[in-house]
Enzyme design. Structure first.
Site, PDB file in Angstrom:
ATOM      1  N   GLY A   1       0.854  -1.187   0.000  1.00  0.00           N
ATOM      2  CA  GLY A   1       0.000   0.000   0.000  1.00  0.00           C
ATOM      3  C   GLY A   1       0.885   1.230   0.000  1.00  0.00           C
ATOM      4  O   GLY A   1       2.106   1.135   0.121  1.00  0.00           O
ATOM      5  N   LYS A   2       0.307   2.394  -0.159  1.00  0.00           N
ATOM      6  CA  LYS A   2       1.079   3.637  -0.073  1.00  0.00           C
ATOM      7  C   LYS A   2       0.130   4.777   0.204  1.00  0.00           C
ATOM      8  O   LYS A   2      -1.049   4.721  -0.180  1.00  0.00           O
ATOM      9  CB  LYS A   2       1.807   3.902  -1.397  1.00  0.00           C
ATOM     10  N   GLY A   3       0.631   5.822   0.861  1.00  0.00           N
ATOM     11  CA  GLY A   3      -0.197   6.989   1.135  1.00  0.00           C
ATOM     12  C   GLY A   3       0.585   8.254   0.866  1.00  0.00           C
ATOM     13  O   GLY A   3       1.812   8.226   0.762  1.00  0.00           O
TER      14      GLY A   3
END
Ligand code: NAD
Length: 414
Positions: free
Chosen positions: A103-105
């Site tokens: 995931g990434k934000g």
């Protein structure tokens, strides 16, 4: 940049899935993210005005474990970049065989323009905005560009307000709040281990090897320190303001001390000021991009004069540049391997948080080194088993296979 980040990742994915002869439905499922969340973040500035900011959390795939990936604060953050970075995380965690997905934000903001109070409020707002989709067994963020242990501490505190003391919700925390020994240095440490091993494998003596590093933040500075300690000559480094060069080798501990005192590397004794373009094209044994994506592209790849590229940053080489470097016989150690030390240490931090039992730094570093070196030799073995297979494609093939296995066994294709 000639191509956007997600297209660059798709090109890498397509090459590897083609080599694997991956079944079409499986390839489609693995390529795209599972979930994308966009949030609007209203921030009251210190002067009372309101600033509206955009944030994202993208969850690519969790077949092998909870989504895992950093949180980036940068003015150029957009959904396309976060989408690509989330996918890279899925394949990075699979390649080094840790039980996480990807995931990434990110938030589109220049944190240098915010006061400490504003930065804390923004972080807390972001945690509240994405809290429905994160959790210790669901999705665990970490630091990335312009985020650090303090921001992770605010993150953990905000989440713990509503969920009880939850150190495992985020990694890269200060040690006093459940952070792991060795985590802060882990990505740069991992880059130096990979470089040491590949130098050994390709017969390049490490003692006196020349190194150029673009970006002297968390990753670049730890890589520089470790390589300097190992006897390499770090001859040029840069930050967002430009670079410095000393062909005799820069005294890295003194430079980092100078940077701490002056807030900049510029003006450091005995070095010559150079621009980013000159830095990338400086003749050296190893070029380490450790800043942002897309900086080796079709306009400059032909001018590179290094023997090898070790990608400490995520996505620094565009697909066209990759091809040019192949034709120039400059091997590239891909990001999903070269910078995986960070997520490996994050995994150990999460394990320690779940156990409430903390390890010595030596234990973290030894385990991390073994994971990285094992993965490197798997990549080398596969790359050399077929003609024309780059280290990047080999790394993706190994990783895609592992995720594909998990997806199929879990019955996600039915
Ligand atoms: P950071 O914010 O600590 O440092 C970034 C550095 O890049 C700074 O020195 C900045 O001055 C420099 N920089 C920015 N723009 C530049 C430009 N145009 N030219 C030269 N230098 C420039 O970030 P970081 O955590 O060190 O991350 C660096 C890279 O490593 C990113 O691509 C990130 O995704 C990747 N990465 C980080 C981690 C981690 O644990 N922090 C893990 C894996 C990968």
């Amino acid at each position: 940049m000639e191509i956007n980040n997600f297209n660059a990742y798709c090109d890498q994915f397509d090459r590897a899935s083609h080599e694997l002869e991956l079944e079409e439905n499986l390839a489609k499922l693995l390529k795209y993210p599972d979930r994308e969340l966009s949030v609007e973040l209203p921030l009251i500035r210190d002067d009372g005005s309101l600033m509206m900011l955009h944030g994202y959390r993208i969850q690519h795939n969790n077949a092998r474990g909870p989504f895992k990936g950093g949180l980036r604060f940068h003015p150029r953050v957009d959904i396309d970049e976060i989408r690509a970075l989330s996918a890279l995380m899925t394949f990075k965690t699979a390649l080094v065989d840790i039980p996480f997905g990807g995931g990434k934000g990110g938030i589109q903001v220049d944190p240098k323009e915010l006061s400490s109070r504003e930065l804390e409020q923004l972080t807390r707002k972001f945690v509240r905005a994405i809290s429905p989709i994160i959790g210790v067994q669901t999705d665990i963020p970490a630091p990335d560009v312009n985020t650090n242990a303090q921001i992770m501490a605010w993150f953990m505190d905000e989440y713990s307000q509503t969920h009880g003391y939850t150190p495992g919700i985020v990694t890269g925390k200060p040690i006093s709040l459940g952070g792991s020994r060795g985590r802060e240095a882990a990505t740069g440490y991992g880059v130096s281990i990979i470089l040491r091993e590949i130098a050994k494998y390709r017969g390049i003596p490490l003692e006196d090897a020349t190194i150029v590093i673009q970006g002297l933040g968390n990753v670049g500075s730890w890589a520089a320190q470790n390589l300097h300690q190992a006897g390499c000559r770090v001859i040029a480094v840069s930050d967002h303001e430009g670079g410095i060069l000393d062909p005799e080798g820069i005294d890295i501990p003194s430079l980092l001390e100078y940077k701490r005192e002056n807030g900049s590397i510029h003006g450091f004794a005995k070095t010559k000021t150079i621009d980013q373009g000159t830095l990338l094209c400086t003749p050296c044994d190893f070029l380490i991009p450790a800043a942002l994506g897309g900086i080796i592209h079709k306009m400059n790849a032909n001018s590179l004069q290094c023997k090898m590229v070790v990608e400490a940053a995520n996505g620094p080489t565009t697909p066209t540049a990759d091809e040019i470097l192949r034709n120039k016989n400059i091997p590239v150690i891909p990001d999903i391997l070269a910078n995986a030390g960070g997520v490996i240490a994050s995994y150990y931090e999460w394990v320690q948080n779940l156990q409430r039992h903390y390890w010595e730094e030596e234990e973290v570093n030894n385990k991390l080194e073994k994971k990285l070196v094992d993965a490197l030799y798997e990549v080398i073995a596969l790359a050399h088993s077929r003609e024309e297979l780059s280290y990047r494609t080999a790394a993706f093939m190994l990783a895609i296979n592992r995720v594909a296995d998990a997806v199929a066994i879990r019955g996600r294709l039915t």
